[in-house]
Design an enzyme around this catalytic site. Structure first.
Site, PDB file in Angstrom:
ATOM      1  N   SER A 159     -53.470  19.686  -7.118  1.00 58.74           N
ATOM      2  CA  SER A 159     -54.183  19.465  -5.863  1.00 58.74           C
ATOM      3  C   SER A 159     -55.493  18.762  -6.191  1.00 58.74           C
ATOM      4  O   SER A 159     -55.984  18.881  -7.321  1.00 58.74           O
ATOM      5  CB  SER A 159     -54.465  20.825  -5.204  1.00 58.74           C
ATOM      6  OG  SER A 159     -55.439  20.686  -4.181  1.00 58.74           O
ATOM      7  N   TYR A 172     -57.594  29.391  -5.157  1.00 60.43           N
ATOM      8  CA  TYR A 172     -56.617  28.284  -5.109  1.00 60.43           C
ATOM      9  C   TYR A 172     -57.059  27.145  -6.021  1.00 60.43           C
ATOM     10  O   TYR A 172     -56.283  26.652  -6.841  1.00 60.43           O
ATOM     11  CB  TYR A 172     -56.470  27.805  -3.663  1.00 60.43           C
ATOM     12  CG  TYR A 172     -55.522  26.633  -3.480  1.00 60.43           C
ATOM     13  CD1 TYR A 172     -54.147  26.835  -3.407  1.00 60.43           C
ATOM     14  CD2 TYR A 172     -56.011  25.326  -3.377  1.00 60.43           C
ATOM     15  CE1 TYR A 172     -53.283  25.760  -3.233  1.00 60.43           C
ATOM     16  CE2 TYR A 172     -55.155  24.256  -3.200  1.00 60.43           C
ATOM     17  CZ  TYR A 172     -53.791  24.469  -3.128  1.00 60.43           C
ATOM     18  OH  TYR A 172     -52.931  23.397  -2.964  1.00 60.43           O
TER      19      TYR A 172
HETATM   20  P1  NAP Z   1     -46.008  25.632   2.042  1.00 57.26           P
HETATM   21  O1  NAP Z   1     -45.613  24.865   3.243  1.00 57.26           O
HETATM   22  O2  NAP Z   1     -46.885  26.830   2.203  1.00 57.26           O
HETATM   23  O3  NAP Z   1     -44.715  26.051   1.219  1.00 57.26           O
HETATM   24  C1  NAP Z   1     -44.862  26.807   0.055  1.00 57.26           C
HETATM   25  C2  NAP Z   1     -43.543  27.403  -0.344  1.00 57.26           C
HETATM   26  O4  NAP Z   1     -43.782  28.297  -1.452  1.00 57.26           O
HETATM   27  C3  NAP Z   1     -42.918  28.246   0.765  1.00 57.26           C
HETATM   28  O5  NAP Z   1     -41.536  27.996   0.813  1.00 57.26           O
HETATM   29  C4  NAP Z   1     -43.215  29.666   0.327  1.00 57.26           C
HETATM   30  O6  NAP Z   1     -42.265  30.625   0.718  1.00 57.26           O
HETATM   31  C5  NAP Z   1     -43.168  29.538  -1.178  1.00 57.26           C
HETATM   32  N1  NAP Z   1     -43.845  30.668  -1.800  1.00 57.26           N
HETATM   33  C6  NAP Z   1     -45.104  31.092  -1.557  1.00 57.26           C
HETATM   34  N2  NAP Z   1     -45.334  32.234  -2.229  1.00 57.26           N
HETATM   35  C7  NAP Z   1     -44.193  32.525  -2.907  1.00 57.26           C
HETATM   36  C8  NAP Z   1     -43.806  33.591  -3.746  1.00 57.26           C
HETATM   37  N3  NAP Z   1     -44.625  34.629  -4.006  1.00 57.26           N
HETATM   38  N4  NAP Z   1     -42.573  33.590  -4.281  1.00 57.26           N
HETATM   39  C9  NAP Z   1     -41.716  32.575  -4.001  1.00 57.26           C
HETATM   40  N5  NAP Z   1     -42.016  31.543  -3.193  1.00 57.26           N
HETATM   41  C10 NAP Z   1     -43.254  31.526  -2.644  1.00 57.26           C
HETATM   42  O7  NAP Z   1     -46.799  24.699   1.006  1.00 57.26           O
HETATM   43  P2  NAP Z   1     -46.722  23.104   0.784  1.00 57.26           P
HETATM   44  O8  NAP Z   1     -47.802  22.489   1.557  1.00 57.26           O
HETATM   45  O9  NAP Z   1     -45.317  22.650   0.900  1.00 57.26           O
HETATM   46  O10 NAP Z   1     -47.199  23.044  -0.747  1.00 57.26           O
HETATM   47  C11 NAP Z   1     -46.314  22.826  -1.823  1.00 57.26           C
HETATM   48  C12 NAP Z   1     -47.152  22.599  -3.055  1.00 57.26           C
HETATM   49  O11 NAP Z   1     -47.982  21.441  -2.882  1.00 57.26           O
HETATM   50  C13 NAP Z   1     -48.108  23.729  -3.382  1.00 57.26           C
HETATM   51  O12 NAP Z   1     -48.178  23.898  -4.783  1.00 57.26           O
HETATM   52  C14 NAP Z   1     -49.440  23.257  -2.856  1.00 57.26           C
HETATM   53  O13 NAP Z   1     -50.514  23.860  -3.523  1.00 57.26           O
HETATM   54  C15 NAP Z   1     -49.334  21.780  -3.142  1.00 57.26           C
HETATM   55  N6  NAP Z   1     -50.201  20.937  -2.317  1.00 57.26           N
HETATM   56  C16 NAP Z   1     -49.965  20.784  -0.996  1.00 57.26           C
HETATM   57  C17 NAP Z   1     -50.773  19.957  -0.232  1.00 57.26           C
HETATM   58  C18 NAP Z   1     -50.541  19.737   1.252  1.00 57.26           C
HETATM   59  O14 NAP Z   1     -51.336  19.029   1.882  1.00 57.26           O
HETATM   60  N7  NAP Z   1     -49.491  20.296   1.826  1.00 57.26           N
HETATM   61  C19 NAP Z   1     -51.849  19.268  -0.832  1.00 57.26           C
HETATM   62  C20 NAP Z   1     -52.075  19.444  -2.202  1.00 57.26           C
HETATM   63  C21 NAP Z   1     -51.240  20.273  -2.930  1.00 57.26           C
HETATM   64  P3  NAP Z   1     -42.125  31.094   2.267  1.00 57.26           P
HETATM   65  O15 NAP Z   1     -41.392  29.967   2.917  1.00 57.26           O
HETATM   66  O16 NAP Z   1     -41.347  32.325   2.171  1.00 57.26           O
HETATM   67  O17 NAP Z   1     -43.518  31.266   2.781  1.00 57.26           O
END
Ligand code: NAP
Length: 252
Positions: A159, A172
């Protein structure tokens, strides 16, 4: 000028990931869900790891309905899992598939957006457990099956706040710095002894539930979709990125 090794307009071949087995964490929602679908659409057998079984089942059903290789479901809560759980998964991958060609560490917790002075120690631990320790344990367990592959790719998800600290991003941000550290240490260890490459990827702001939680006032329609950033994920998972190791990469 584009100094990133990820080609700006990368166009993966339809069979880029044929015969490859790829494990995706957090495959039930957000970027992980779309990455799993996209890897399967390019020929991979995906192992869908996540904590909410119904979400994983929906992703599984969609991949099967689209006629892609039948995935494997693996519900697991990364907050609670211990090394033995990951070793069990490793053993079943070895028995059923033989080798693992890709590992996308995608699941993360956002945790509290608050000053360090006000941060809750228990919440801090949860974020560090899911975002850092679980990734180390999973990687550690998977190394033997990654080594069974002719070439393999491990991608950690970073990130912007994991590369430059920012107020109120708390555990985070710190966890993402640790992710970069884990990536670098592992990449250096494997550099001369293994055909497994290890890199980190910052997806940048993307239209997901996590982004909406971090920026509640933002209009999601202004953000790139997860589907639009898939070329970078495909590039890093496929053999076109062979030789790239130890790099902190960004989609944009
Ligand atoms: P998201 O929509 O919150 O999805 C995260 C996924 O991880 C969900 O399916 C969630 O499960 C799962 N998860 C969370 N805790 C868990 C656990 N304890 N055990 C197993 N699975 C778990 O997040 P996202 O935005 O797609 O982010 C994906 C990655 O990209 C992350 O590493 C995030 O830090 C990074 N990122 C995202 C952004 C952005 O703008 N979106 C920017 C920079 C970095 P549930 O479905 O059950 O909740």
């Amino acid at each position: 000028m584009n100094s990133s090794p990820i080609p700006t307009h990368y166009q993966p071949s339809a069979t880029l990931l044929s015969g490859r087995n790829i494990l995706v964490t957090g495959a039930g929602d957000g970027i992980g869900k779309v990455a799993a679908q996209s890897f399967a659409a390019h020929g991979a057998t995906v192992i869908l790891l996540g904590r909410t079984q119904e979400k994983l089942e929906a992703v599984y059903d969609g991949i099967v309905a689209a006629g892609h290789p039948v995935p494997i479901l693996y519900p697991l809560d990364l907050e609670l899992a211990e090394l033995a759980h990951y070793q069990l998964l490793r053993d079943s991958i070895e028995t059923e598939l033989g080798a693992l060609h890709g590992l996308l560490h995608n699941a993360s917790l956002l945790g509290q957006r608050t000053p360090i002075a006000d941060s809750d120690p228990a919440q801090w631990q949860r974020v560090m457990q899911v975002n850092v320790t679980a990734q180390m344990l999973l990687t550690r367990a998977m190394l033997p099956v990654l080594e069974n592959a002719d070439s393999a790719s491990v991608v950690f998800t970073s990130s912007g706040v994991g590369r430059k600290g920012k107020a109120y991003w708390g555990a985070y941000a710190v966890s993402k710095f640790a992710t970069e550290g884990l990536m670098q240490v592992l990449a250096d260890e494997l550099e001369n002894t293994s055909s497994t490459r290890v890199n980190s990827l910052n997806p940048g702001g993307t239209r997901t539930a996590m982004r909406a939680a971090a920026y509640p006032a933002e209009d999601p329609a202004t953000l790139p979709t997860a589907a639009s950033i898939m070329p970078a994920y495909l590039y890093l998972m496929g053999d076109d990125s062979k030789g790239i190791n130890g790099q902190a990469l960004s989609v944009r």
